[in-house]
Design a protein around this motif. Structure first.
Motif, PDB file in Angstrom:
ATOM      1  N   GLY A  12      28.668   8.576  -4.981  1.00 36.64           N
ATOM      2  CA  GLY A  12      29.246   9.892  -5.264  1.00 36.64           C
ATOM      3  C   GLY A  12      30.737   9.935  -4.969  1.00 36.64           C
ATOM      4  O   GLY A  12      31.438   8.909  -5.020  1.00 36.64           O
ATOM      5  N   GLN A  13      31.209  11.141  -4.653  1.00 41.33           N
ATOM      6  CA  GLN A  13      32.645  11.383  -4.481  1.00 41.33           C
ATOM      7  C   GLN A  13      33.287  10.491  -3.412  1.00 41.33           C
ATOM      8  O   GLN A  13      34.350   9.905  -3.630  1.00 41.33           O
ATOM      9  CB  GLN A  13      32.893  12.849  -4.071  1.00 41.33           C
ATOM     10  CG  GLN A  13      32.497  13.875  -5.094  1.00 41.33           C
ATOM     11  CD  GLN A  13      33.256  13.715  -6.389  1.00 41.33           C
ATOM     12  OE1 GLN A  13      34.371  13.198  -6.427  1.00 41.33           O
ATOM     13  NE2 GLN A  13      32.649  14.132  -7.471  1.00 41.33           N
ATOM     14  N   ALA A  42      25.895   7.534 -12.053  1.00 38.90           N
ATOM     15  CA  ALA A  42      26.872   7.611 -10.957  1.00 38.90           C
ATOM     16  C   ALA A  42      27.419   6.219 -10.639  1.00 38.90           C
ATOM     17  O   ALA A  42      28.643   6.002 -10.594  1.00 38.90           O
ATOM     18  CB  ALA A  42      26.226   8.233  -9.723  1.00 38.90           C
ATOM     19  N   PRO A  75      23.799  14.188   4.030  1.00 33.20           N
ATOM     20  CA  PRO A  75      22.968  14.141   5.241  1.00 33.20           C
ATOM     21  C   PRO A  75      21.503  14.440   4.927  1.00 33.20           C
ATOM     22  O   PRO A  75      20.579  13.834   5.506  1.00 33.20           O
ATOM     23  CB  PRO A  75      23.573  15.232   6.138  1.00 33.20           C
ATOM     24  CG  PRO A  75      24.974  15.402   5.650  1.00 33.20           C
ATOM     25  CD  PRO A  75      24.974  15.067   4.188  1.00 33.20           C
ATOM     26  N   GLY A 173      37.781  15.862   7.736  1.00 32.63           N
ATOM     27  CA  GLY A 173      36.760  15.561   6.722  1.00 32.63           C
ATOM     28  C   GLY A 173      36.756  16.635   5.643  1.00 32.63           C
ATOM     29  O   GLY A 173      36.835  16.362   4.444  1.00 32.63           O
TER      30      GLY A 173
HETATM   31  N1  LIG Z   1      33.100  14.522  -0.198  1.00 30.65           N
HETATM   32  C1  LIG Z   1      33.839  14.451   0.906  1.00 30.65           C
HETATM   33  O1  LIG Z   1      34.987  14.923   0.943  1.00 30.65           O
HETATM   34  C2  LIG Z   1      33.312  13.777   2.118  1.00 30.65           C
HETATM   35  C3  LIG Z   1      31.975  13.452   2.245  1.00 30.65           C
HETATM   36  N2  LIG Z   1      31.506  12.859   3.386  1.00 30.65           N
HETATM   37  C4  LIG Z   1      30.101  12.503   3.503  1.00 30.65           C
HETATM   38  O2  LIG Z   1      29.837  11.533   2.513  1.00 30.65           O
HETATM   39  C5  LIG Z   1      28.491  11.633   2.093  1.00 30.65           C
HETATM   40  C6  LIG Z   1      28.464  11.682   0.584  1.00 30.65           C
HETATM   41  O3  LIG Z   1      29.147  12.846   0.175  1.00 30.65           O
HETATM   42  P1  LIG Z   1      29.694  12.975  -1.315  1.00 30.65           P
HETATM   43  O4  LIG Z   1      30.169  11.663  -1.790  1.00 30.65           O
HETATM   44  O5  LIG Z   1      30.594  14.142  -1.332  1.00 30.65           O
HETATM   45  O6  LIG Z   1      28.336  13.379  -2.048  1.00 30.65           O
HETATM   46  P2  LIG Z   1      27.930  13.171  -3.576  1.00 30.65           P
HETATM   47  O7  LIG Z   1      26.833  14.154  -3.849  1.00 30.65           O
HETATM   48  O8  LIG Z   1      29.148  13.163  -4.441  1.00 30.65           O
HETATM   49  O9  LIG Z   1      27.317  11.690  -3.572  1.00 30.65           O
HETATM   50  C7  LIG Z   1      26.096  11.360  -2.990  1.00 30.65           C
HETATM   51  C8  LIG Z   1      25.400  10.396  -3.938  1.00 30.65           C
HETATM   52  O10 LIG Z   1      24.229   9.926  -3.282  1.00 30.65           O
HETATM   53  C9  LIG Z   1      23.236   9.757  -4.273  1.00 30.65           C
HETATM   54  N3  LIG Z   1      21.928   9.677  -3.603  1.00 30.65           N
HETATM   55  C10 LIG Z   1      21.082  10.688  -3.287  1.00 30.65           C
HETATM   56  N4  LIG Z   1      19.988  10.186  -2.685  1.00 30.65           N
HETATM   57  C11 LIG Z   1      20.155   8.832  -2.606  1.00 30.65           C
HETATM   58  C12 LIG Z   1      19.370   7.764  -2.091  1.00 30.65           C
HETATM   59  N5  LIG Z   1      18.178   7.978  -1.516  1.00 30.65           N
HETATM   60  N6  LIG Z   1      19.853   6.516  -2.193  1.00 30.65           N
HETATM   61  C13 LIG Z   1      21.061   6.271  -2.770  1.00 30.65           C
HETATM   62  N7  LIG Z   1      21.849   7.243  -3.280  1.00 30.65           N
HETATM   63  C14 LIG Z   1      21.393   8.516  -3.192  1.00 30.65           C
HETATM   64  C15 LIG Z   1      23.414  10.946  -5.187  1.00 30.65           C
HETATM   65  O11 LIG Z   1      22.800  10.744  -6.448  1.00 30.65           O
HETATM   66  C16 LIG Z   1      24.939  11.037  -5.246  1.00 30.65           C
HETATM   67  O12 LIG Z   1      25.465  10.319  -6.363  1.00 30.65           O
HETATM   68  C17 LIG Z   1      27.915  12.896   2.744  1.00 30.65           C
HETATM   69  O13 LIG Z   1      27.051  12.543   3.784  1.00 30.65           O
HETATM   70  C18 LIG Z   1      29.130  13.643   3.250  1.00 30.65           C
HETATM   71  O14 LIG Z   1      28.826  14.334   4.453  1.00 30.65           O
HETATM   72  C19 LIG Z   1      32.342  12.513   4.415  1.00 30.65           C
HETATM   73  C20 LIG Z   1      33.662  12.804   4.350  1.00 30.65           C
HETATM   74  C21 LIG Z   1      34.254  13.508   3.226  1.00 30.65           C
END
Ligand SMILES: NC(=O)C1=CN([C@@H]2O[C@H](COP(=O)(O)OP(=O)(O)OC[C@H]3O[C@@H](n4cnc5c(N)ncnc54)[C@H](O)[C@@H]3O)[C@@H](O)[C@H]2O)C=CC1
Ligand SMILES: O=C(O)[C@@H]1CCC=N1
Length: 268
Positions: A12-13, A42, A75, A173
């Motif tokens: 993801g992001q 993705a 999370p 964050g």
């Molecule tokens: N977006 C941000 O600015 C920041 C995010 N984080 C942390 O990073 C983590 C990811 O956040 P984002 O990238 O924003 O979320 P996102 O939603 O963009 O990406 C998460 C990805 O994980 C995938 N996913 C879901 N279940 C899965 C599984 N069982 N196995 C493998 N992939 C799976 C989803 O399909 C999605 O593509 C979170 O835990 C967040 O707390 C930490 C710092 C900054």
């Protein structure tokens, strides 16, 4: 870092920001990166942006093939990852970037002690990230140095006591989103005062960048730098008085506090 392979569980992001940052910084080749995501588009999008990055068929494939496994899922998805990968990470360095999830819970769920908990932020994409990290008991000093090197390649990296990581999440964050809101609002103000939108946004963003650079480069207290902008009876003090009147300072303190509390809640 030559020869080190790194896999993202979740594309993801934040995985995208880190992957781009590592490759742009020339710390890792795209060919040493792998990503897995239940939404095939993705991981495929990331592979199309970074030619050479491999798409894995499953999380387990990443756990078996990569030296460093980065957990980049929300999370709320972490328990599914424990189910899949628990006990399958022997000999691997695991890095979690999930907000709120403690090292104790990660170690218990993954059945390994070799874990580093990191809180990065999205400007890692352009090499301007701000990160902090904490080590579990089973992570060696070399593991900490490797994670520090990865993060320092895409911005600043601070090793901290784990109890500070929820506050780091609430500040740096989540913080880019607060700053985007501020830039957008400053740009709106410029447009209201008659500036064209493109010019207004460019001036707002460069002003935030320049002001931040002054704090970091000169090491001066932000209050001192603020005072240097405000002439007696001038324009700036009129603007500052309005910000104080509308409670902007208190609103920002409350935002960091609310996000910190939410990070702690997510870990429960
Ligand atoms: N977006 C941000 O600015 C920041 C995010 N984080 C942390 O990073 C983590 C990811 O956040 P984002 O990238 O924003 O979320 P996102 O939603 O963009 O990406 C998460 C990805 O994980 C995938 N996913 C879901 N279940 C899965 C599984 N069982 N196995 C493998 N992939 C799976 C989803 O399909 C999605 O593509 C979170 O835990 C967040 O707390 C930490 C710092 C900054
Ligand atoms: O909003 C969130 O929960 C994540 C964690 C820090 C930034 N984004």
């Amino acid at each position: 870092m030559a020869g080190t392979t790194l896999g993202f569980i979740g594309a993801g992001q934040m995985a995208r920001a880190l992957a781009h940052g590592f490759v742009s910084a020339k710390l890792l080749d795209a060919s040493s990166l792998t990503a897995a995501d239940p939404v095939p588009a993705a991981a495929e999008k990331l592979a199309s942006e970074l030619p050479g990055l491999k798409v894995a068929a499953s999380n387990v494939a990443i756990a078996s093939s990569c030296d460093v496994v980065v957990l980049a899922v929300k999370p709320q998805a972490m328990s599914a990852v424990y189910q899949e990968l628990g006990g399958k990470l022997a000999g691997k360095l695991v890095v979690s970037i999930a907000a709120g999830i403690s090292l104790a819970k990660l170690c218990e769920g993954l059945k390994t002690q070799r874990v580093v908990r990191v809180m990065p932020n999205t400007p890692a994409l352009v090499g301007k990230g701000a990160s902090a990290y904490a080590l579990a008991a089973g992570a060696t000093a070399e593991d900490g140095a490797l994670v520090g090197k990865l993060l320092a390649a895409v911005g600043t990296a601070h090793q901290v006591d784990e109890k500070l990581l929820d506050a780091v999440t609430g500040l740096s964050g989540s913080g880019p989103a607060y700053v985007y809101l501020i830039i957008e609002a400053l740009s709106d103000g410029g447009v209201k005062a008659g500036l064209p939108r493109n010019l207004s946004t460019a001036l707002a963003a460069q002003t935030v960048l320049g002001a931040a650079e002054m704090v970091l480069a000169r090491g001066e207290h932000p209050g001192v730098l603020k005072d240097a902008v405000a002439s007696p009876g001038g324009t700036t003090i009129a603007g500052l008085a309005t910000l104080e009147d509308r409670g902007v300072r208190g609103a920002l303190i409350a935002a960091v506090d609310a996000a910190t509390k939410r990070s702690a809640e997510l870990g429960k």
